[in-house]
Design a protein around this motif. Structure first.
Motif, mmCIF file in Angstrom:
data_model
loop_
_atom_site.group_PDB
_atom_site.id
_atom_site.type_symbol
_atom_site.label_atom_id
_atom_site.label_comp_id
_atom_site.label_asym_id
_atom_site.label_seq_id
_atom_site.Cartn_x
_atom_site.Cartn_y
_atom_site.Cartn_z
ATOM 1 N N HIS A 7 -13.424 6.002 1.343
ATOM 2 C CA HIS A 7 -13.127 7.348 1.404
ATOM 3 C C HIS A 7 -14.285 8.261 1.550
ATOM 4 C CE1 HIS A 7 -9.430 5.449 -0.551
ATOM 5 N NE2 HIS A 7 -9.000 5.937 0.705
ATOM 6 N N HIS B 223 -7.376 -0.325 5.026
ATOM 7 C CA HIS B 223 -7.732 0.530 6.240
ATOM 8 C C HIS B 223 -9.166 0.343 6.940
ATOM 9 C CE1 HIS B 223 -9.273 3.804 3.491
ATOM 10 N NE2 HIS B 223 -7.996 4.091 3.253
ATOM 11 N N HIS C 67 -4.215 6.059 -5.785
ATOM 12 C CA HIS C 67 -5.636 6.068 -5.807
ATOM 13 C C HIS C 67 -6.336 6.119 -6.957
ATOM 14 C CE1 HIS C 67 -5.853 7.171 -1.287
ATOM 15 N NE2 HIS C 67 -4.873 7.924 -1.670
ATOM 16 N N GLU D 252 -5.484 1.144 -5.274
ATOM 17 C CA GLU D 252 -6.175 1.410 -4.170
ATOM 18 C C GLU D 252 -7.660 1.777 -4.602
ATOM 19 O OE1 GLU D 252 -5.359 4.036 -0.917
ATOM 20 O OE2 GLU D 252 -6.745 3.206 0.306
ATOM 21 N N HIS E 158 0.732 -1.055 0.084
ATOM 22 C CA HIS E 158 0.052 -0.102 -0.066
ATOM 23 C C HIS E 158 0.788 1.114 -0.078
ATOM 24 C CE1 HIS E 158 -4.018 1.658 1.488
ATOM 25 N NE2 HIS E 158 -3.469 2.555 0.832
HETATM 26 ZN ZN LIG Z 1 -6.805 5.209 1.419
#
Ligand SMILES: [Zn+2]
Ligand SMILES: [Zn+2]
Length: 265
Positions: free
Chosen positions: A100, A155, A39, A80, A7
């Protein structure tokens, strides 16, 4: 003990290092490998993510460096993936699924960017009820994992980042229920040390109570830095192993290009 960190963010999204600088840092830290997970493009907020038109360039650059470094360190091209993104999974070596944002009544609330934005989300979208927001968030996590079958759940409890979520039984039971549900579709959760590097937390995600839950349901763990700066590629990894050992985990997992290998602890 050696590590592999999947990550990592580079200049393709909101990181400050290039792909090459990160690979060099991983070599200098004697890591087993490194994966990139910039991202995915999110139409509701383009301030921090990859540009849609950059996916091919990103994959080509990592592909080239993968070849260049193949005798020295394995390099992987992941992503991600945000809940509000659409991607072609087959182009990437692996996918980390993260949430997110909450989009409610056509308003996009970033939930891990600042305490103020998270508080605004709770106040405006959930009538000030922190548990309602937690329930909504964890429903999105479960839905994301169920729909997209990622390689890693990212996460998991990121909404705890700013200390706004209460650390009480009600909150943890909402999170634990979601964890058990998500684990049916992806049992690999990451320990994510990113908020430590940024000074928001002193311990990684998930919270120890949730790691205990994961252990009880037979879930697996990989250790990731969510690094935005090459110097933090292995921050708090050794301490994370201690935490896993304390809970009872016998191993953590490292990616091998097709799946994961266990490393005994
Ligand atoms: Zn993140
Ligand atoms: Zn990240």
């Amino acid at each position: 003990m050696r590590f592999l960190n999947l990550h990592n963010h580079t200049v393709y999204s909101d990181g400050i290092g290039t792909v090459k600088e990160n690979i060099e840092a991983a070599i200098s830290k004697n890591m087993l490998g490194i994966g990139f997970s910039d991202h995915s493009y999110t139409p509701c907020d383009t301030s921090y993510c990859m540009k849609k038109e950059d996916y091919d360039k990103y994959l080509a650059e990592i592909g080239e460096l993968k070849q260049m470094y193949k005798e020295i360190i394995p390099v992987y091209a992941g992503i991600e993936m945000d809940y509000y993104s659409e991607i072609d999974k087959s182009k990437f070596d692996y996918v980390i699924a993260s949430v997110h944002y909450i989009i409610k009544d056509n308003i996009c609330y970033p939930i891990d960017h600042s305490a103020k934005q998270q508080l605004d989300c709770i106040a405006d979208a959930f009538d000030g009820d922190v548990y309602k927001m937690a329930e909504w968030y964890y429903d999105l996590v479960v839905d994301h994992v169920k729909k997209n079958k990622p390689d890693v759940v990212g996460h998991f409890d990121v909404i705890s980042k700013f200390g706004i979520m209460p650390e009480d039984d009600k909150y943890f039971s909402i999170a634990a229920k979601a964890m058990a549900e998500a684990a049916k579709y992806c049992d690999m959760f990451e320990i994510n040390t990113g908020a430590i590097a940024r000074g928001y937390k002193t311990l990684p995600y998930p919270h120890k109570r949730l790691l205990e839950e994961l252990y009880n349901i037979g879930g697996k763990v990989c250790i990731n830095a969510d690094s935005h700066n090459p110097q933090f590629l292995d921050l708090f990894f050794k301490e994370s192993v201690d935490l896993l050992r304390e809970i009872g985990f016998k191993c953590y997992y490292v990616f091998n290009g097709n799946g994961f290998d266990a490393i005994e602890i």
